[in-house]
Design a protein around this motif. Sequence first.
Motif, short mmCIF file in Angstrom:
data_model
loop_
_atom_site.label_atom_id
_atom_site.label_comp_id
_atom_site.label_asym_id
_atom_site.label_seq_id
_atom_site.Cartn_x
_atom_site.Cartn_y
_atom_site.Cartn_z
N ARG A 145 -120.85 -52.39 18.84
CA ARG A 145 -121.40 -50.98 17.85
C ARG A 145 -123.43 -51.99 18.14
O ARG A 145 -124.15 -51.22 17.13
N GLY A 146 -123.37 -53.03 18.40
CA GLY A 146 -124.70 -53.23 18.79
C GLY A 146 -124.81 -54.56 19.12
O GLY A 146 -124.06 -55.76 19.69
N GLU A 152 -127.86 -58.26 20.17
CA GLU A 152 -129.12 -58.74 19.84
C GLU A 152 -129.02 -59.72 21.38
O GLU A 152 -128.29 -60.87 21.65
N ASN A 187 -122.30 -57.41 18.23
CA ASN A 187 -121.06 -57.03 16.69
C ASN A 187 -120.09 -55.67 17.53
O ASN A 187 -120.36 -54.62 17.90
N ILE A 214 -117.70 -55.08 14.97
CA ILE A 214 -117.00 -55.41 14.03
C ILE A 214 -116.25 -53.96 13.53
O ILE A 214 -117.31 -53.04 14.15
N GLY A 268 -115.54 -51.82 9.50
CA GLY A 268 -116.19 -52.76 8.15
C GLY A 268 -115.13 -53.75 7.38
O GLY A 268 -116.06 -53.72 6.38
N ASP A 300 -119.58 -56.33 6.14
CA ASP A 300 -120.10 -55.77 5.84
C ASP A 300 -121.58 -56.17 6.86
O ASP A 300 -121.39 -57.50 7.05
N ALA A 301 -122.58 -55.73 7.72
CA ALA A 301 -123.34 -55.55 8.31
C ALA A 301 -124.98 -56.66 7.73
O ALA A 301 -125.06 -57.02 8.33
N ARG A 302 -124.19 -56.55 6.18
CA ARG A 302 -125.95 -57.17 5.62
C ARG A 302 -125.75 -58.87 6.35
O ARG A 302 -126.42 -59.42 6.08
N TYR A 303 -124.52 -59.23 6.69
CA TYR A 303 -123.64 -60.62 6.53
C TYR A 303 -123.69 -60.87 8.02
O TYR A 303 -123.84 -62.75 8.82
N LEU A 304 -124.19 -59.88 8.60
CA LEU A 304 -123.89 -60.69 9.87
C LEU A 304 -125.30 -61.78 10.91
O LEU A 304 -125.13 -62.06 11.34
#
Length: 701
Positions: free
Chosen positions: A520-521, A523, A537, A539, A542, A545-549
């Motif tokens: 999904r992503g 980096e 990513n 995952i 959900g 949560d994306a904010r914890y990646l």
Amino acid sequence: MKIYDDKHIKNVAFVGANKSGKTTLAETMLFEAGLVNRRGSVENKNTVSDYHEIEQERETSIFATPLHTEWRNYKINILDTPGLDDFIGEIASTMRVADSIVTVINGQHGVEVGTEIIWNYVDKYSKPTLFVINQIDNPNTDFDECYKSIVNLIGNNAVKIQYPLVVDGAQCIIDVLKMKMYKFGPEGGKPEKLEIPDNQKDVANELHNELVEKAAENDEALMELYFDQGTLNEDEMREGIKKGMLNHELFPVFCISALKDMGSGRLMGFIDNVAPSAADLKPEQSVEGKTVECKNDAPTALFVFKTLYEPNLGQISFFKVKSGEVKQNDKLENSRNEEIEILNQLYIMDGKNRDQVEKLSAGDIGATLKLKYTETNDTLRVKGSDITIKPIVYPEPRITKAVTAVDKNDEEKLSDALKKIHSQDPTVTIKYMKELKQLILSCQGELHLATIDWTLNNVYGIKAAFDQPKIAYRETIQRSATTSYKHKKQSGGSGQFGEVHIKIEPYFEGMPEPEGFNIRGKEEVKLEWGGKLVFYNCIVGGVIDARYLPSVLKGILEVMEEGPLTGSYARDIRVMLFDGKMHAVDSNDISFKIAGAHAFKEAFLNAKPKLLEPIHELSVKVPEELMGNVMTDLQSRRAIILGMDSDGKYQTIKAKTPLAEMYKYSTTLRSITQGRGSFSTKFSNFELVPNNVQEELVKNS
């Protein structure tokens, strides 16, 4: 002080092996010109050139020292250089601004190792060069053997201008350019000028004719004149000799006794009349590709070739006027940082003595004090002139040490002192290695290091310790591993919770994307220490949560900054975060950072971790007859020989060697080759450490 135009300024560097007599010759020339009333000596520690305390203590030159003398309406700027290759930076600086090179040969030894090393630099710069065989009054001097050693070094373009002779117990010099004999008294000084004795006329005529032919070879017009007349007059010979020197194809050989002041006046006359000036040399090109002309009416440009720190004066900047004129209180722009410098004072320096002048002409060498923004290799120019003089290229360091202050309270003081030492000698490099947690000092050799230690102790009052530096290893993995980690902490109120599931794999450029994951992503992190971390990513649903990646990634990077095996940086790994859990109340950034770090560390240790070591490309230049011993030593250092190239009497060995095996190589090579070998290294790549070496490193980490 008289101001000289560009045609009447001669800049000569005195070079040669240690104890060849360069400083004594410089002292004698100053005495001959009447600029000093009494000649000092190295033994009495009172020469104009070797005035630093460490030079007097060791009775050898360590710094290149600018001096000047005036002779028959010419100004001669002398740059007296060290004879030991540990101080090659001082020689490189003077080569850059000298117009001619005077290579002094110890008559008792001929061409020595130091002469060979320095000649490589002279030849590289193609500077006009003459040779001076010193100590002709010493009974152990063999002029003919010395001359042969010069021919062996540079080839048949060496040509005798003079040769020594003893007549009725008196030291004489036969000059085959002037075709006169100079006869000296027991204490030297001004000679008696005589006709060449009958029993020497055949030898002198033969050498004179050889000199005429060599002079004529360098100019078509002179060659035609020579064919027409069968000879050249003295002025025509001078013209031909100068052109041959400019072409780096003719190398005049003189003989002197610097200690007894025999022949130094004649040598000064030759420098005046024949040796090229800055205006005679081919104009150089600036960094911007512009022609820099050595003319007084050109835009002013100064090149700073040396910086010195004196206790009572502060920073002294030595410069050569490359073009134009410089006047006291001129405002010039530094081409590197565009800062304006005001030259409040201009000086001619003779060792520690200084004479203030109002201006200096193109081609001259001078000094100024307390520049705020200028270092060695900088150009000071008229604002807007867009000229940057090409910098001096210094040799790479040959030895490296970790340096610390014995008294921890002196650490900041040590750092400041080392910065000044680097500014004064750019071949000393200082770098703090964050990964090693060490301040690394690199220089040219053990003697160079001893000089730095002396300076720290005696000039700056700092006791320093020098140790073997650590090696900057890297850690990586050789196979994939999957793991999970749950971080859970409860201590009243909201706690900490984070769970991650990751897979790690070795990474290399161009590899296909991982299979079996819903990506999904992605980096890519280009690591400061080389290599990459690629973070995926994967995952689904959900569960995290994306904010914890970013916190998971941060935890991984922190472990990579201090690898699990030895604490070295880790590199070239990709991580797939594909599952996990979070808690509505207890999950937060710190929880997932800790979970990511622990999961990565565990997976790393299960993925067949491997140490990588830095490999350096090594180039070793050695006399052909000593090659076998050097090769044996290299093989004991785990070196891989890549090939060999012939270079005259020398062989250049190309190899790849682990940096860990290069400690004290400079000292070993010097011992194996009696100082005749030289080497250079540069970083190549990282390669896997042998298993037995890795086991030892892990055990000791």
